[in-house]
Design a protein around this motif. Structure first.
Motif, PDB file in Angstrom:
ATOM      1  N   SER A 204       0.814  -1.218   0.000  1.00 41.12           N
ATOM      2  CA  SER A 204       0.000   0.000   0.000  1.00 41.12           C
ATOM      3  C   SER A 204       0.847   1.268   0.000  1.00 41.12           C
ATOM      4  O   SER A 204       0.503   2.239  -0.668  1.00 41.12           O
ATOM      5  N   THR A 208       0.587   3.870  -3.016  1.00 43.67           N
ATOM      6  CA  THR A 208       0.160   5.239  -2.734  1.00 43.67           C
ATOM      7  C   THR A 208       1.132   6.230  -3.356  1.00 43.67           C
ATOM      8  O   THR A 208       0.733   7.267  -3.889  1.00 43.67           O
ATOM      9  N   SER A 212       0.270   8.899  -6.365  1.00 45.32           N
ATOM     10  CA  SER A 212       0.394  10.339  -6.140  1.00 45.32           C
ATOM     11  C   SER A 212       1.269  11.016  -7.198  1.00 45.32           C
ATOM     12  O   SER A 212       1.457  12.231  -7.167  1.00 45.32           O
ATOM     13  N   ASN A 234      -3.311  -5.941  -7.276  1.00 45.89           N
ATOM     14  CA  ASN A 234      -4.610  -5.624  -6.664  1.00 45.89           C
ATOM     15  C   ASN A 234      -4.576  -4.267  -5.982  1.00 45.89           C
ATOM     16  O   ASN A 234      -5.494  -3.465  -6.127  1.00 45.89           O
ATOM     17  N   ARG A 237      -4.448  -1.372  -8.614  1.00 46.13           N
ATOM     18  CA  ARG A 237      -5.721  -1.074  -9.273  1.00 46.13           C
ATOM     19  C   ARG A 237      -6.712  -0.491  -8.269  1.00 46.13           C
ATOM     20  O   ARG A 237      -7.506   0.385  -8.627  1.00 46.13           O
ATOM     21  N   ALA A 238      -6.662  -0.975  -7.007  1.00 43.97           N
ATOM     22  CA  ALA A 238      -7.579  -0.436  -5.999  1.00 43.97           C
ATOM     23  C   ALA A 238      -7.262   1.029  -5.711  1.00 43.97           C
ATOM     24  O   ALA A 238      -8.129   1.800  -5.313  1.00 43.97           O
ATOM     25  N   ALA A 239      -5.988   1.422  -5.907  1.00 44.83           N
ATOM     26  CA  ALA A 239      -5.619   2.811  -5.659  1.00 44.83           C
ATOM     27  C   ALA A 239      -5.938   3.684  -6.867  1.00 44.83           C
ATOM     28  O   ALA A 239      -5.649   4.884  -6.866  1.00 44.83           O
ATOM     29  N   GLY A 240      -6.499   3.087  -7.896  1.00 47.46           N
ATOM     30  CA  GLY A 240      -6.943   3.878  -9.049  1.00 47.46           C
ATOM     31  C   GLY A 240      -5.879   4.099 -10.111  1.00 47.46           C
ATOM     32  O   GLY A 240      -6.063   4.912 -11.001  1.00 47.46           O
TER      33      GLY A 240
ATOM     34  N   PHE B   3      -1.167  12.803   1.088  1.00 47.09           N
ATOM     35  CA  PHE B   3      -0.271  11.658   1.014  1.00 47.09           C
ATOM     36  C   PHE B   3      -0.106  11.053   2.404  1.00 47.09           C
ATOM     37  O   PHE B   3      -0.199   9.846   2.601  1.00 47.09           O
ATOM     38  N   GLN B   6      -3.337   9.320   3.527  1.00 46.50           N
ATOM     39  CA  GLN B   6      -3.496   8.062   2.796  1.00 46.50           C
ATOM     40  C   GLN B   6      -2.579   6.985   3.378  1.00 46.50           C
ATOM     41  O   GLN B   6      -2.997   5.856   3.588  1.00 46.50           O
ATOM     42  N   GLN B   7      -1.343   7.379   3.649  1.00 43.18           N
ATOM     43  CA  GLN B   7      -0.399   6.413   4.211  1.00 43.18           C
ATOM     44  C   GLN B   7      -0.824   5.992   5.614  1.00 43.18           C
ATOM     45  O   GLN B   7      -0.585   4.859   6.038  1.00 43.18           O
ATOM     46  N   ASN B  10      -3.291   3.356   5.294  1.00 45.76           N
ATOM     47  CA  ASN B  10      -2.556   2.122   4.983  1.00 45.76           C
ATOM     48  C   ASN B  10      -1.974   1.504   6.252  1.00 45.76           C
ATOM     49  O   ASN B  10      -2.023   0.291   6.461  1.00 45.76           O
ATOM     50  N   THR B 127     -11.385  -5.968  -4.807  1.00 47.99           N
ATOM     51  CA  THR B 127     -10.304  -5.212  -5.434  1.00 47.99           C
ATOM     52  C   THR B 127     -10.792  -3.840  -5.879  1.00 47.99           C
ATOM     53  O   THR B 127     -10.086  -3.109  -6.561  1.00 47.99           O
ATOM     54  N   ASP B 128     -12.010  -3.508  -5.500  1.00 49.04           N
ATOM     55  CA  ASP B 128     -12.555  -2.189  -5.820  1.00 49.04           C
ATOM     56  C   ASP B 128     -12.071  -1.152  -4.819  1.00 49.04           C
ATOM     57  O   ASP B 128     -11.417  -1.482  -3.842  1.00 49.04           O
ATOM     58  N   SER B 129     -12.421   0.096  -5.093  1.00 48.10           N
ATOM     59  CA  SER B 129     -12.079   1.113  -4.112  1.00 48.10           C
ATOM     60  C   SER B 129     -13.206   2.132  -4.032  1.00 48.10           C
ATOM     61  O   SER B 129     -14.032   2.231  -4.932  1.00 48.10           O
ATOM     62  N   VAL B 136      -8.756   7.979  -2.032  1.00 43.18           N
ATOM     63  CA  VAL B 136      -9.199   6.660  -2.478  1.00 43.18           C
ATOM     64  C   VAL B 136      -8.821   5.600  -1.438  1.00 43.18           C
ATOM     65  O   VAL B 136      -7.678   5.522  -1.030  1.00 43.18           O
ATOM     66  N   GLY B 138      -9.137   1.445  -0.710  1.00 39.45           N
ATOM     67  CA  GLY B 138      -9.538   0.144  -1.228  1.00 39.45           C
ATOM     68  C   GLY B 138     -10.568  -0.493  -0.301  1.00 39.45           C
ATOM     69  O   GLY B 138     -10.478  -0.350   0.926  1.00 39.45           O
ATOM     70  N   LYS B 141      -9.043  -2.589   2.266  1.00 43.68           N
ATOM     71  CA  LYS B 141      -8.497  -1.896   3.445  1.00 43.68           C
ATOM     72  C   LYS B 141      -9.591  -1.629   4.454  1.00 43.68           C
ATOM     73  O   LYS B 141      -9.431  -1.829   5.656  1.00 43.68           O
TER      74      LYS B 141
END
Lengths: 384, 297
Positions: A204, A208, A212, A234, A237-240, B3, B6-7, B10, B127-129, B136, B138, B141
């Motif tokens: 992740s 990320t 970015s 996976n 793709r999940a992060a777009g 950023f 987002q981290q 994660n 696997t979608d988000s 974004v 997942g 997550k």
């Protein structure tokens, strides 16, 4: 009279049998358990199919059966050296080593000392024969060749910017560095690179960082394989991130084709493609006949190739003498294997073989092409 | 800032998974003084159940239930077959036993199932988000964070309000006295294993839903992480295990996010150095077990 005839026949048989009984002893020291078993186990399945086929026809050249002496090296470098020593003591003429440069190189000293040719099942690092010396051979398209094929393809598709993910853990997983070198030489721009450790579960943070980036890279290249690769893809793709992803032969596995949407459009290089009527399709049919299940990976066919190479070399050498076989092997040209035509002549032990580019389309494999890389672009083997 | 946030998401997600893993080790350690290195194989078992359920076409939700159930049953069996006979033996004996169980299971998986990794079919939703507060996340997550929270609440309730849970806490503090009070050793220990199996099962579902495949050796990495997290938090302390898991997750993610590129190669050793520094300052871990006996560590 009848009795005399029988005795004569027996005597003749007895005289002929020593020549008939000459067998080619092949020492197989591969990883049937542990991390490398994923590759070595299917290769050895292919080896068995080829050996049975040859022996059923009487052996190499019709009169020299192949005897396999097999040992499990548990994916361990030290164990590989021990097993190889034992096989050398048993007087083998050819050695088969694991699918990775590192354990194969662990046996290097013994192989060179005994002067017996050794072939790694599927190691693709071009440094293997370089470090391993004149008795070490590979049986797979080199990493630098695969990377050149994929970089040239990306460039031809109009991709201008790239990103690589590699792992310094093994020679093979540094393949993307070759890709970056070629892509750079073609005029592409590398936007960055990331490293991971083999077995790393979580991508992740890396993903990320890629997400970015602005603008996004056109192509992302990695030589990660299971379980790292599906996790990475996976997460990506999940992060777009929608960039084209290119992989290498390590992901030629059923998991890649069962990932669904994330893997759609994924492209990777591998050893062969089973087009209708091709030798690979023929091999796959045979594999299904013998084992009762369809072949799940090209590594089965790679094992078949390996035995075909040994057969051709022994036939050319005309004896079971290891030195003669080595010399013949180094001069082999145009051996028809299951995946490709294989040539060793003029190389340092890294064979010239076809590279196939495969695209994942709706969970099925689609052939992108089997391009020959531009020779000047192929990077020199890089020592880690 | 984005950023960083987002981290952080994660890190929470990864830390949560580590916390579940470390808890699984801690529950058993707190009672038996055994670090069960075969904990990872419980995850592998759950993974294979997910795989077979996928092949059989069962709905994913049902597969999850079966996988978690299988890990729980396997943990209880493991205790009954392998650990009960050596229960009163030295710590070293139990440790070696757990390695043996782990290896035997790995070889069984390799010989009976496959040496190759097997794909696990996952619903596309995983696997979608989704877009939340401008960034974004997942679905995977979110699920892992939710599962961690639910499990932690459940565990807290179980340990405080349930008879078995209270008995387990008592046994963790002083097994001999707890037995004098009429607590059955067998049921407490079996309960601890069942709980660790449950945690392994939940962690396995989260783990496998990221990697989409199972292989015979997949249990090694998670149990290693769990071990580090449990030590970091304080061996045998449940709260410590949670704290250790989250701290490890944060260390790993922030290092991956903020180390300069030329240092990234050394991310793992740097992370472990940080763990060692924490242990130098707090030798018994972040939140030491109340009944920590010095000789146990």
């Amino acid at each position: 009279m009848k009795r005399l005839a029988l005795t004569t026949a027996l005597a003749t048989l007895g005289m002929i049998s020593p020549a008939l009984a000459e067998t080619l002893k092949v020492g197989v020291a591969t990883a049937q358990t542990g991390g490398l078993a994923t590759y070595d186990a299917p290769v050895i399945e292919g080896v068995h199919i080829a050996v049975d086929e040859i022996n059923e026809a009487g052996g190499i050249g019709g009169n020299m059966p192949i005897e396999l002496l097999e040992k499990d090296v548990r994916s361990d470098a030290a164990q590989t050296a021990i097993a190889v020593q034992e096989l050398v003591d048993e007087g083998v003429s050819v050695l088969v080593l694991p699918c990775d440069a590192d354990p194969s190189l662990a046996a290097m000293g013994i192989v060179s000392g005994a002067m017996i040719p050794a072939i790694s099942t599927c190691a693709s690092s071009p440094t293997l024969p370089m470090v391993g010396g004149e008795y070490m051979f590979a049986n797979f398209p080199g990493d630098n060749v695969q990377a050149t094929v994929s970089a040239e393809w990306a460039w031809e598709q109009g991709m201008k910017t790239g990103y690589i993910l590699y792992s310094p853990d093994t020679q093979y997983t540094t393949l993307p560095l070759y890709f970056a070198e070629v892509f750079d030489a073609l005029g592409g721009e590398m936007l960055g690179q990331d490293t991971y450790s083999i077995g790393q579960q979580d991508f992740s943070a890396i993903v990320t960082r890629i997400a970015s980036l602005d603008p996004q890279p056109d192509v992302i290249m990695t030589a990660a394989y299971e379980p790292d690769f599906p996790s990475f893809l996976n997460a990506l793709r999940a992060a777009g991130v929608t960039s084209q992803v290119i992989g290498s032969d390590g992901i030629d596995s059923p998991t890649t084709f069962s990932l669904g949407a994330p893997a759609e459009g994924l492209v990777f290089t591998t050893a062969g493609y089973a087009a209708e009527g091709s030798p690979l399709a023929e091999f796959n049919a045979k594999y299904e006949d013998v084992t009762g299940a369809p072949s799940q990976t090209v590594f089965n066919a790679v094992g078949y190739d390996l035995v075909k190479v040994i057969e051709a070399a022994t036939e050319a050498a005309g004896s079971t003498d290891p030195q003669a076989i080595r010399d013949a092997l180094a001069n082999l040209e145009g051996v028809q294997g299951a995946t490709s035509v294989i040539t060793y002549k003029g190389t340092d032990g890294m064979p010239v073989r076809e590279v196939s580019m495969i695209r994942v389309k709706e969970g099925e494999r689609e052939l992108v092409g089997q391009p020959s890389p531009t020779a000047e672009l192929i990077p020199a083997p890089r020592m880690q | 800032m984005d950023f960083f946030l987002q981290q952080t998401v994660n890190a929470v997600s990864l830390g949560g998974t580590y916390a579940l893993l470390a808890l699984g080790l801690a529950v058993v350690f707190s009672i038996m003084g055994l670090i069960n290195f075969a904990h990872g194989e419980l995850m592998t078992i759950a993974g294979y159940v997910l795989m077979y359920c996928g092949l059989a076409g069962l709905p994913f939700v049902l597969s999850i239930g079966l996988a978690i159930g299988a890990a729980t049953v396997a943990a209880v069996l493991m205790e009954r077959i392998a650990f009960r006979p050596v229960r009163n033996a030295s710590g070293a004996t139990m440790l070696i036993t757990s390695f043996a169980v782990s290896m035997v299971l790995q070889v069984l998986f390799q010989n009976l199932i496959s040496v190759r990794s097997q794909p696990v079919l996952l619903p596309p939703l995983l696997t979608d988000s989704v877009r939340m507060f401008g960034f974004v996340i997942g679905v995977n997550k979110l699920l892992s964070i939710a599962a961690t929270v639910v499990m932690l609440i459940f565990l807290d309730w179980f340990m405080k309000r349930q008879k078995t849970g209270i008995a387990m806490r008592a046994a963790a503090e002083d097994f001999a006295v707890a037995r004098l009070m009429g607590i059955r050793a067998n049921s407490v220990i079996a309960g601890a294993f069942a709980l660790s199996g449950l945690l392994a099962g939940v962690a396995a579902v989260l783990w496998v839903s990221q990697r989409a495949s199972v292989d015979p050796l997949m249990g090694f990495t998670p149990v290693l992480k769990a071990f580090i997290a449990a030590i970091l938090g304080g061996l045998g302390s449940l709260r410590g295990a949670v704290a250790g898991g989250f701290l490890l997750g944060f260390i790993e993610i922030y290092l991956a996010a903020y180390l300069p590129p030329e240092w990234q190669e050394f991310r793992d050793p740097i992370g472990l150095v940080l763990v060692v520094i924490v242990l130098l300052i707090r030798p018994n871990g972040l939140i030491p077990a109340p009944a920590l006996k010095a000789h146990k560590v």
